[in-house]
Design an enzyme around this catalytic site. Sequence first.
Site, mmCIF file in Angstrom:
data_model
loop_
_atom_site.group_PDB
_atom_site.id
_atom_site.type_symbol
_atom_site.label_atom_id
_atom_site.label_comp_id
_atom_site.label_asym_id
_atom_site.label_seq_id
_atom_site.Cartn_x
_atom_site.Cartn_y
_atom_site.Cartn_z
ATOM 1 N N LYS A 116 -5.170 -8.441 -6.037
ATOM 2 C CA LYS A 116 -5.924 -7.368 -6.687
ATOM 3 C C LYS A 116 -7.273 -7.243 -6.027
ATOM 4 O O LYS A 116 -7.796 -8.221 -5.481
ATOM 5 C CB LYS A 116 -6.138 -7.693 -8.174
ATOM 6 C CG LYS A 116 -6.458 -6.486 -9.028
ATOM 7 C CD LYS A 116 -5.187 -5.752 -9.423
ATOM 8 C CE LYS A 116 -5.428 -4.613 -10.356
ATOM 9 N NZ LYS A 116 -4.164 -4.214 -11.019
HETATM 10 N N1 GLU Z 1 -2.480 -1.057 -10.287
HETATM 11 C C1 GLU Z 1 -1.106 -1.024 -10.665
HETATM 12 C C2 GLU Z 1 -0.778 -2.246 -11.501
HETATM 13 O O1 GLU Z 1 -1.643 -2.854 -12.066
HETATM 14 C C3 GLU Z 1 -0.165 -0.800 -9.490
HETATM 15 C C4 GLU Z 1 -0.172 -1.874 -8.439
HETATM 16 C C5 GLU Z 1 0.669 -1.562 -7.208
HETATM 17 O O2 GLU Z 1 1.362 -0.556 -7.195
HETATM 18 O O3 GLU Z 1 0.595 -2.352 -6.268
HETATM 19 O O4 GLU Z 1 0.360 -2.590 -11.669
#
Ligand code: GLU
Length: 427
Positions: A116
């Site tokens: 993240k």
């Molecule tokens: N931000 C989204 C989540 O928390 C998508 C993450 C992604 O597609 O890599 O799942």
Amino acid sequence: MENTQQLNQSDQAQLSTFEMALRNFDMAADLLGLDSETRSQIRVPERELTANFAVKMRDGKFRMFTGYRVQHSTARGPAKGGIRYHPDVCLDEVRALASWMTYKCAVVDIPYGGGKGGVICNPKEMNELELENLTRRYATEISYIIGPTRDIPAPDVYTNPQTMAWIMDTYSMAKGEYCPAVVTGKPLSIGGSKGRNEATARGCVEVIAEAAKHLQMDLKGARVAIQGFGNAGAISARLIHDLYDAKVIAVSDTRGAVFNEAGFDPHRAIEHKERTGSVAGLPGTEAIPAETILTLDCEILIPAALENVITPCVANSVNARIVAEAANGPTVPEADSVLDQKGVFVLPDILANAGGVTVSYFEWVQNNSGFYWSEEEVNARLKDVMVTAFEKVLLTSKKYKVSMRRAAWGVALSRVAEALKARGIYP
Ligand code: GLU
């Protein structure tokens, strides 16, 4: 909103968001009887990058920003997860979000680890040029550790396909080649996938439908309350209304909450928000205090904003049959047991919002193969993944007589542990 924040602060005084994530981890590790060596390897992030960088602002002056990228696990595949732009971003939060991505990818069994990113900023106060400059500088800072087979970012809170386009372009220019698979959630014109924009919401609504079947509950006319009206919240409102004829009775965003017992058309709420910037003042609804949205009498509650909003105190007053966590980490661990005791059926975040990353995976597969799928194919495959994951988690929850959250974490952690054991330690 103010009241909710006060409750949050008093309820969770001692634990940080990552420590709360570790609570769920430890419970799952106990459930599996995981040995202490494997446990200590998976517990903490593999890699954390903090970058302080200058960005040229509209007045020509430079301003310093801080951003992070955390790779929690690469045991099952490249790290995968979104990038968040928000004033409250901090390393602890990014750590928690990165670890949730590891378990999210594992629970739906897509071949990724978890990561993240986040930048401390207030995108609402920045113009397009400043956002582009910030994104390109941040992308350059994290370019040392991201890549199509290393770590693949995507949108999260207050980032969008345009943000991903800038990252993809910055990375590709530096490499001197077209690298669409370095990020997902891109615009369709540069290798995005059909269906990606609504995937988080679609996946969430698919598992709500499965839960309703399991609970023998009719979704037609079921009352739905949604906290947060961004990508996940607004599209969940639209899909649950359009596909299942459920009745959306309340929605909220950072500027207000609106309610109508008889239900309202979410399409109108979306148009109103596009026009005015908020759901507040939606004709045909009454304003309610924002904190009451979580405790309304309804069949389905969808927290679709930020983490830590369902505290034990809020959980005591939750009046829903199903809580579907479209947000990451909306329920603090102590509140979980309160919801369990009350018999609320919780669709945990790592399952309920996994639709987004699932279609991100489909996007990456399409980028790597250069062959693009129809929207029908994307949606059908998404449904298949979500239903399979729901069934596996439900079965596990029945087998071990534990909540859906513990079952989801158990399923996920066992897959991560198995991968780690198979790979061993290098060198
Ligand atoms: N931000 C989204 C989540 O928390 C998508 C993450 C992604 O597609 O890599 O799942």
